[in-house]
Design a protein around this motif. Sequence first.
Motif, short mmCIF file in Angstrom:
data_model
loop_
_atom_site.label_atom_id
_atom_site.label_comp_id
_atom_site.label_asym_id
_atom_site.label_seq_id
_atom_site.Cartn_x
_atom_site.Cartn_y
_atom_site.Cartn_z
N ALA A 242 0.55 -1.42 0.02
CA ALA A 242 -0.32 -0.31 -0.29
C ALA A 242 0.57 1.32 0.45
O ALA A 242 0.08 2.30 -0.05
N THR A 243 2.28 0.82 0.30
CA THR A 243 2.97 2.12 0.28
C THR A 243 3.18 3.32 -1.27
O THR A 243 3.13 2.50 -2.05
N PRO A 244 2.42 3.96 -1.18
CA PRO A 244 2.71 5.64 -2.49
C PRO A 244 3.87 4.96 -2.99
O PRO A 244 4.98 4.93 -2.33
N PRO B 33 4.76 -1.39 10.35
CA PRO B 33 4.91 0.13 10.22
C PRO B 33 4.05 1.30 9.15
O PRO B 33 3.15 0.67 8.49
N ASP C 199 4.56 4.70 7.43
CA ASP C 199 5.70 5.68 6.30
C ASP C 199 4.81 6.78 6.63
O ASP C 199 4.07 6.69 5.71
N PHE D 21 0.11 9.92 4.33
CA PHE D 21 0.14 8.36 5.19
C PHE D 21 0.70 7.38 4.20
O PHE D 21 0.15 7.69 2.96
N CYS D 22 0.77 6.06 4.31
CA CYS D 22 1.30 5.55 3.34
C CYS D 22 0.31 4.75 2.98
O CYS D 22 0.52 3.72 2.24
N LYS D 23 -0.72 4.62 3.54
CA LYS D 23 -2.06 4.01 3.72
C LYS D 23 -3.19 5.42 3.17
O LYS D 23 -2.93 5.29 4.01
#
Lengths: 435, 140
Positions: A433-435, B29, B31, B17-19
């Motif tokens: 899911a990390t962009p 985690p 990120d 946010f990473c999601k």
Amino acid sequence: MRLPRFFAKKRGDRRTGAEVWGSIGDALFHSILLAAGLVFAAMLLTGSAVPEWRINHHFLEARATVVGKGLARRAVSGSTESTWQPCIRLQYPTTTGPEEAWAVRGDPAANRSAAAKPLAAISLGSELVCWYDPQAPGVVVLERGYNWWMWALTLLLPGALIAFGGSGVARAFAAWGKSEERQAALGNRPLPTGRKPGLEDCPGVPSCEDLVNSPGTILAFRLPIESGESWTLLGFGLFALLWNAVLVVLAVNAGFDLLGGRIDWLLLAILVPFLAVGVAGIVVFIRALILATAVGTTQVEISDHPLLPGGRYEVLLGQGGAGVFTSLEMAVELEEQATFRQGTDTRTERVVVWRTSLNSWQDVQLAPGTRFEGRGEFQVPATAMHSFNSEHNSLTWRVVIRGRPAHWPTFIRSFPVLIYPAAPRLGPSDQEATP
Amino acid sequence: MTAGEPSRGLPVVTVFFCKADRIYETLEPIDIRYQISLPPGSSLRAIERSVLWYTEGKGEEDLEIHFFERLTDRAAVSGAAPEGRFAVGLPRSPLSYEGLIVKIRWCVRIRLFFASGRDFVSEHVFDLGRIPAAISGKVS
């Protein structure tokens, strides 16, 4: 230059005082207490403690000759009356030559004849031991020693103010200019951290050590009862005892008045409602005592502990006592508890937000020496919130037994259980899911 | 993505946010990437980046820091603004919770300290876990 704002908006519709003004107010309040403590201590030290210390350590001993006796009259402030202080005129040798001065002897008295009594035993020309101040030879005393009440007062009252004010000032300066996150990061306020063998630490989840140290007779663990009922009983008992002690004191006074032929109507008028409350207090206490002992013990056992979301657990109820229970119910509840300040009071509010009945029984007949046993099964919802405890807020899961004995009021007994967070559900798709 | 307050002399902090749904599992985690737009003429003397939870509701607020970093030296501050990034592993508890009188919220805070002495905080809430909101007196 920009002055700090009085109010700063926080989250939602809550408003709190601006941090700068809060810090200033906190520091100012504690500074005032600290200053008051220091001033109070200085007054006690210079006015009483230091002179007393000097008399005991610096004054020189000498043998004095009594050359005169008298009474010093002192007016009582705000009154027309006087007190009389016995005094003796002494002649004594000092390092700078012979000296003559008055010294007090004994305590002051309200009337002249009583004050003169101790002087009668001292004759002119007799010799006494005295102590004089080498820096001011005209200052002489006939007694030495310490007034321990004064020293206790010197240490306790200003000491408490200095300790409370000083620690508050230190705390205010330690927090000065620091964000609440930084204060929280620096502050050493460890939360209870629950741990189940094989699982990672769970911050904010209470430890289950005290809940798994008692094995059950049939299932794995016997749950401890929440002591609310015992505290209530103790509270009723203490109230009845203290209230009736006051009542006895008032009644004895009224009795002496009646024996002396006097009737104090005001005292009698106060006694009537006092008596009613006192009797009611005793009745309530005895009723609670009988209820606590007559219903019999309640025991709850569980097949595993702590509990996990999605898990299924067997629960056993063991109810002692004698007679008929119209109904018995075993349920599980989740209660939110919030503690907050309201003015100068600290209040706690509790709300049950989730409840499920495990089992219930009607018209249960109990025989003395035996116990009723009933079972239930608890399926913890997969999305159940875990147990949580912080300084002012908590989420408590408990097994609750509600019973209605025939001829007695309903009783409720609670047995806390702990639910831990579910195991993590990390999967490969989540990582992507990390962009 | 969340944005800070609009201008009027205030900085704007944008957090990514990473999601996208900002719902995280325990031990996952997180990120965080952020962008800071400062008002003209202002300069930073420190930045604080934190991940924390706090309680809301009827009770007094309890707050616990999970991650905290304060950047004060010139090189570190210029390295963390106008853009920065940090990552941290989330714990097993407490999970985000929307109760009736007790709520537990997780958030990322970026706090900026200006050379003038003022400070500005930007808060961005996310969820740890998927606990449904409590309903008054729910009986199952």
